[in-house]
Motif scaffolding. Sequence first.
Motif, PDB file in Angstrom:
ATOM      1  N   ALA A 142      57.320 -17.185   1.280  1.00 41.58           N
ATOM      2  CA  ALA A 142      56.298 -16.136   1.363  1.00 41.58           C
ATOM      3  C   ALA A 142      56.804 -14.940   2.165  1.00 41.58           C
ATOM      4  N   LEU A 143      57.497 -15.201   3.264  1.00 34.68           N
ATOM      5  CA  LEU A 143      58.025 -14.107   4.087  1.00 34.68           C
ATOM      6  C   LEU A 143      59.064 -13.295   3.324  1.00 34.68           C
ATOM      7  N   VAL A 144      59.968 -13.987   2.663  1.00 41.32           N
ATOM      8  CA  VAL A 144      61.023 -13.301   1.901  1.00 41.32           C
ATOM      9  C   VAL A 144      60.420 -12.479   0.773  1.00 41.32           C
ATOM     10  N   GLU A 145      59.370 -13.025   0.156  1.00 43.43           N
ATOM     11  CA  GLU A 145      58.689 -12.297  -0.916  1.00 43.43           C
ATOM     12  C   GLU A 145      58.133 -10.971  -0.421  1.00 43.43           C
ATOM     13  N   GLY A 181      62.322  -5.431  15.622  1.00 43.21           N
ATOM     14  CA  GLY A 181      62.988  -5.477  16.913  1.00 43.21           C
ATOM     15  C   GLY A 181      62.086  -4.997  18.024  1.00 43.21           C
ATOM     16  N   ALA A 182      60.776  -5.113  17.802  1.00 44.19           N
ATOM     17  CA  ALA A 182      59.814  -4.588  18.767  1.00 44.19           C
ATOM     18  C   ALA A 182      59.180  -5.719  19.552  1.00 44.19           C
ATOM     19  N   GLY A 183      58.242  -5.354  20.425  1.00 44.12           N
ATOM     20  CA  GLY A 183      57.518  -6.352  21.201  1.00 44.12           C
ATOM     21  C   GLY A 183      56.455  -7.019  20.349  1.00 44.12           C
ATOM     22  N   LYS A 184      55.567  -7.788  21.005  1.00 40.91           N
ATOM     23  CA  LYS A 184      54.527  -8.519  20.299  1.00 40.91           C
ATOM     24  C   LYS A 184      53.592  -7.561  19.573  1.00 40.91           C
ATOM     25  N   SER A 185      53.232  -7.932  18.360  1.00 43.44           N
ATOM     26  CA  SER A 185      52.279  -7.142  17.598  1.00 43.44           C
ATOM     27  C   SER A 185      51.544  -8.058  16.648  1.00 43.44           C
ATOM     28  N   ASP A 186      50.307  -7.719  16.350  1.00 43.86           N
ATOM     29  CA  ASP A 186      49.508  -8.501  15.426  1.00 43.86           C
ATOM     30  C   ASP A 186      49.683  -7.953  14.025  1.00 43.86           C
ATOM     31  N   PRO A 187      49.959  -8.803  13.052  1.00 49.30           N
ATOM     32  CA  PRO A 187      50.109  -8.332  11.676  1.00 49.30           C
ATOM     33  C   PRO A 187      48.792  -7.778  11.148  1.00 49.30           C
ATOM     34  N   ALA A 188      48.885  -6.748  10.343  1.00 45.66           N
ATOM     35  CA  ALA A 188      47.692  -6.148   9.761  1.00 45.66           C
ATOM     36  C   ALA A 188      46.985  -7.159   8.879  1.00 45.66           C
ATOM     37  N   THR A 189      45.654  -7.010   8.776  1.00 47.03           N
ATOM     38  CA  THR A 189      44.853  -7.957   8.002  1.00 47.03           C
ATOM     39  C   THR A 189      45.317  -8.030   6.553  1.00 47.03           C
ATOM     40  N   GLY A 190      45.595  -6.860   5.945  1.00 49.49           N
ATOM     41  CA  GLY A 190      46.032  -6.865   4.548  1.00 49.49           C
ATOM     42  C   GLY A 190      47.331  -7.606   4.353  1.00 49.49           C
ATOM     43  N   LEU A 191      48.250  -7.435   5.280  1.00 50.76           N
ATOM     44  CA  LEU A 191      49.530  -8.124   5.190  1.00 50.76           C
ATOM     45  C   LEU A 191      49.344  -9.629   5.353  1.00 50.76           C
ATOM     46  N   LEU A 192      48.468 -10.029   6.251  1.00 44.16           N
ATOM     47  CA  LEU A 192      48.206 -11.455   6.461  1.00 44.16           C
ATOM     48  C   LEU A 192      47.600 -12.088   5.216  1.00 44.16           C
ATOM     49  N   GLU A 193      46.682 -11.386   4.575  1.00 41.45           N
ATOM     50  CA  GLU A 193      46.073 -11.919   3.352  1.00 41.45           C
ATOM     51  C   GLU A 193      47.120 -12.111   2.261  1.00 41.45           C
ATOM     52  N   ARG A 194      48.013 -11.123   2.108  1.00 41.85           N
ATOM     53  CA  ARG A 194      49.063 -11.233   1.094  1.00 41.85           C
ATOM     54  C   ARG A 194      50.009 -12.386   1.421  1.00 41.85           C
ATOM     55  N   ALA A 195      50.379 -12.503   2.690  1.00 38.28           N
ATOM     56  CA  ALA A 195      51.283 -13.575   3.099  1.00 38.28           C
ATOM     57  C   ALA A 195      50.645 -14.941   2.899  1.00 38.28           C
TER      58      ALA A 195
END
Length: 337
Positions: A142-145, A181-195
């Motif tokens: 899923a991540l690679v996709e 290469g950044a610090g902690k961040s929360d993935p956007a809702t749309g990206l999470l749904e797709r993943a």
Amino acid sequence: MSEPRPESALPVWHLYLLETAGGALYTGITTDVERRLTEHAAGRGAKALRGKGPLRLRHRESVGTQGEALRLEAEIKRLSATRKRAWLARRLALGDQGQQGQQGQQGASMHPLLVGIQLVAFDLDGTLIDSVPDLALAVDAALVELGLPAAGEARVRDWVGNGSLKLMERALRFAVDAGAGAGKSDPATGLLERAHCAFLAHYGRDPGAHTRLYPGARECLDALRSRGLTLALVTNKPHAFIAPLLEGLGIAEHFSLCLGGDSLPEKKPHPAPLRHLAVHFDVPPEACLMVGDSRHDIAAGKAAGFRTLAVPYGYNHGEPVRQTGPDDVVESLAELV
């Protein structure tokens, strides 16, 4: 003058040996082993055993009259610790022959935590099965996709336990941070749904290709079912994946009810799924046992009023499951029976 009591009406006395958490063997006699074990487990038994738990029943056998039981108990108590263990080893090697029979043999190896239990609820991933190899493949696909770096099995092993959506949220947080290469961040809702949708699609193609039962799991399920206990499954995994996994491993017929993370409005660590089981099977919570590998399983069991048993080999986010305070911990589910 009253007539003598018929011999057949005399109670049968039993000898039993318990092992304390420190490895000491305690010998006792009783006419009702199950009742006596319940008293010991509740701290109402012998003073010598209080604070020495968890206690494990190592052996029991029918002796006969109270006098015969007292004599045998006295003989064993006079033995040194080494000789007492040798006596126990010989008894077990003989298969606890005599009047004990098959039911007694089952009771001799039964874990004290099972005394009075009618319903056993099992977690799935990390308790009965090691599913991480298949989960990791689906997470990475899923991540690679999505054009993100793969996480790898070792990382996924620490993320399992709170359902597939939470699993992909943790995977995305890692992948986004690693890619940027950044610090902690929360993935956007749309990206999470797709993943999450991508993960479900990849995992659903063959969820059990590399998944295996843990050693002792099948033996435990077989033994509990043969004793007439009701077995249920409570997992945070989506319900759609449960049947293919259980059928592929040949254990589907063991469970009277299976609840997934999407079966009810709430999932573990909320106690709702376990309370649902107790109501569904009309079993009081104190006669139910929750078996799991994580703090969420133990928390749900305690909140529902169940007894709790933990296994240390599963997925608890790198934390020792003993720290969650289960009623007992076994290294293998085979120890339960």
